[in-house]
Scaffold this motif. Structure first.
Motif, PDB file in Angstrom:
ATOM      1  N   VAL A 138       1.500   2.152 -19.794  1.00 39.85           N
ATOM      2  CA  VAL A 138       2.070   1.751 -21.071  1.00 39.85           C
ATOM      3  C   VAL A 138       3.587   1.690 -20.928  1.00 39.85           C
ATOM      4  O   VAL A 138       4.211   2.628 -20.439  1.00 39.85           O
ATOM      5  CB  VAL A 138       1.676   2.747 -22.180  1.00 39.85           C
ATOM      6  N   GLY A 139       4.184   0.584 -21.312  1.00 39.05           N
ATOM      7  CA  GLY A 139       5.619   0.415 -21.166  1.00 39.05           C
ATOM      8  C   GLY A 139       5.989  -0.447 -19.974  1.00 39.05           C
ATOM      9  O   GLY A 139       7.148  -0.830 -19.822  1.00 39.05           O
ATOM     10  N   GLY A 140       5.008  -0.758 -19.116  1.00 35.85           N
ATOM     11  CA  GLY A 140       5.276  -1.665 -18.003  1.00 35.85           C
ATOM     12  C   GLY A 140       4.872  -1.082 -16.667  1.00 35.85           C
ATOM     13  O   GLY A 140       4.918   0.124 -16.458  1.00 35.85           O
ATOM     14  N   GLY A 141       4.459  -1.936 -15.770  1.00 32.42           N
ATOM     15  CA  GLY A 141       4.048  -1.540 -14.429  1.00 32.42           C
ATOM     16  C   GLY A 141       2.542  -1.509 -14.282  1.00 32.42           C
ATOM     17  O   GLY A 141       1.838  -0.969 -15.138  1.00 32.42           O
ATOM     18  N   SER A 142       2.043  -2.105 -13.219  1.00 32.44           N
ATOM     19  CA  SER A 142       0.602  -2.102 -12.966  1.00 32.44           C
ATOM     20  C   SER A 142       0.335  -2.222 -11.474  1.00 32.44           C
ATOM     21  O   SER A 142       1.194  -2.659 -10.707  1.00 32.44           O
ATOM     22  CB  SER A 142      -0.094  -3.248 -13.708  1.00 32.44           C
ATOM     23  N   ALA A 143      -0.856  -1.805 -11.084  1.00 31.69           N
ATOM     24  CA  ALA A 143      -1.329  -1.960  -9.706  1.00 31.69           C
ATOM     25  C   ALA A 143      -2.756  -2.450  -9.771  1.00 31.69           C
ATOM     26  O   ALA A 143      -3.524  -2.053 -10.659  1.00 31.69           O
ATOM     27  CB  ALA A 143      -1.247  -0.629  -8.954  1.00 31.69           C
ATOM     28  N   SER A 144      -3.144  -3.306  -8.851  1.00 27.47           N
ATOM     29  CA  SER A 144      -4.501  -3.846  -8.864  1.00 27.47           C
ATOM     30  C   SER A 144      -5.019  -4.008  -7.448  1.00 27.47           C
ATOM     31  O   SER A 144      -4.246  -4.069  -6.493  1.00 27.47           O
ATOM     32  CB  SER A 144      -4.538  -5.193  -9.597  1.00 27.47           C
ATOM     33  N   GLY A 145      -6.328  -4.052  -7.337  1.00 22.46           N
ATOM     34  CA  GLY A 145      -6.927  -4.195  -6.023  1.00 22.46           C
ATOM     35  C   GLY A 145      -8.427  -4.308  -6.095  1.00 22.46           C
ATOM     36  O   GLY A 145      -8.984  -4.737  -7.118  1.00 22.46           O
ATOM     37  N   SER A 146      -9.090  -3.908  -5.029  1.00 17.84           N
ATOM     38  CA  SER A 146     -10.526  -4.083  -4.901  1.00 17.84           C
ATOM     39  C   SER A 146     -11.229  -2.769  -4.595  1.00 17.84           C
ATOM     40  O   SER A 146     -10.692  -1.913  -3.893  1.00 17.84           O
ATOM     41  CB  SER A 146     -10.838  -5.073  -3.769  1.00 17.84           C
ATOM     42  N   ILE A 147     -12.424  -2.638  -5.124  1.00 19.57           N
ATOM     43  CA  ILE A 147     -13.284  -1.504  -4.794  1.00 19.57           C
ATOM     44  C   ILE A 147     -13.964  -1.806  -3.465  1.00 19.57           C
ATOM     45  O   ILE A 147     -14.529  -2.883  -3.278  1.00 19.57           O
ATOM     46  CB  ILE A 147     -14.316  -1.279  -5.911  1.00 19.57           C
ATOM     47  N   ILE A 148     -13.885  -0.857  -2.527  1.00 22.18           N
ATOM     48  CA  ILE A 148     -14.366  -1.149  -1.182  1.00 22.18           C
ATOM     49  C   ILE A 148     -15.547  -0.291  -0.749  1.00 22.18           C
ATOM     50  O   ILE A 148     -16.065  -0.479   0.347  1.00 22.18           O
ATOM     51  CB  ILE A 148     -13.228  -1.005  -0.150  1.00 22.18           C
TER      52      ILE A 148
END
Length: 268
Positions: A138-148
């Protein structure tokens, strides 16, 4: 087999196993830090996951029972994330949870997997094979990826999660947006290691079925029957580092020693 051939064989086996990934073991990272637009939280031993909800479609037979090879799909989020400060080596950190500097939501979507075994006395084992993973601040910033990978067990009933199931999920963070940085306890940036798979995000949860909506056709497999239900989850999350197994390192080292000795014999 001659000495040189033995050495070559040992070295080849060690190198093959190491390259295949079977030589990797996941070690919990101690005292890491998370930075977002709102600031930074340091000395994290583990994240505490609460208020997790998910919707699951579990493939079954016409009677509602699962079978080995049955597929499932899942999506959901965890809305309350706190942390326990680092105080012991590995995953055994204890103490009251503390708030992070920013509120986080951890989401899982398009999660796929299958039943791998039926457990005696009821329930079954299952594995994760795919899925998308996101951490949003909340307020900015994110990370994303894949379940392996990895999976869990349903302790009772023939539907995933049962009344008391557990799961371990590994995810690779492939990209970040805004300010979302991870650091080790020495201040080293972990983001590049996430991208290569050296570091992974691990979530360990206990899952309880909260509502069941009966049987219907699976949305992901035409003509198949699925049980649709809701699951509540809570647990812990860690950053883990992939390191070579000592046994494989020893095997590889033995092969290299053998090759060196063989070369010295040839020169003599």
């Amino acid at each position: 087999m001659k000495f040189k051939q033995i050495a070559l064989a040992i070295a080849a086996v060690g190198a093959t196993v190491a390259a295949s990934g079977a030589a990797q073991a996941a070690v919990v990272l101690d005292g890491w830090a998370l930075e977002t637009t709102n600031g930074i939280t340091s000395n994290i031993g583990r994240l505490n996951l609460v208020s997790g909800t998910a919707t699951v479609e579990q493939e079954t037979d016409a009677a509602g029972n699962v079978f080995v090879g049955a597929l499932f799909r899942e999506q959901g989020s965890i809305y309350s994330v706190t942390y326990t400060a680092e105080n012991t080596v590995g995953a055994g950190d204890t103490g009251a949870p503390s708030p992070l500097h920013a509120m986080l939501t951890i989401s899982f979507s398009n999660v796929g997997g299958q039943v791998t075994a039926l457990n005696s006395g009821g329930g079954f084992a299952y594995s994760f094979t795919s899925g998308d993973f996101t951490i949003q601040a909340v307020g900015g910033g994110s990370a994303s990826g894949s379940i392996i990978g990895i999976g869990g067990n349903a302790a009772s009933t023939a539907v995933i999660g049962g009344t008391n199931g557990d799961s371990t999920l590994l995810a690779q963070i492939l990209s970040t947006a805004g300010i979302m940085n991870f650091y080790d306890n020495g201040g080293g940036l972990l983001n590049p290691g996430f991208a290569t798979g050296e570091y992974l995000f691990e979530a360990v949860t206990n899952n309880n079925v909260t509502d069941s909506f009966g049987l219907s056709e699976c949305s992901f497999k035409a003509g198949a029957t699925c049980s649709l239900f809701s699951v509540a989850s809570a647990g812990d999350a860690y950053i883990v580092q992939q390191v070579p197994e000592p046994a494989v390192l020893g095997l590889l080292g033995l092969g290299l020693i053998g090759l060196g000795a063989s070369m010295r014999r040839r020169k003599a």
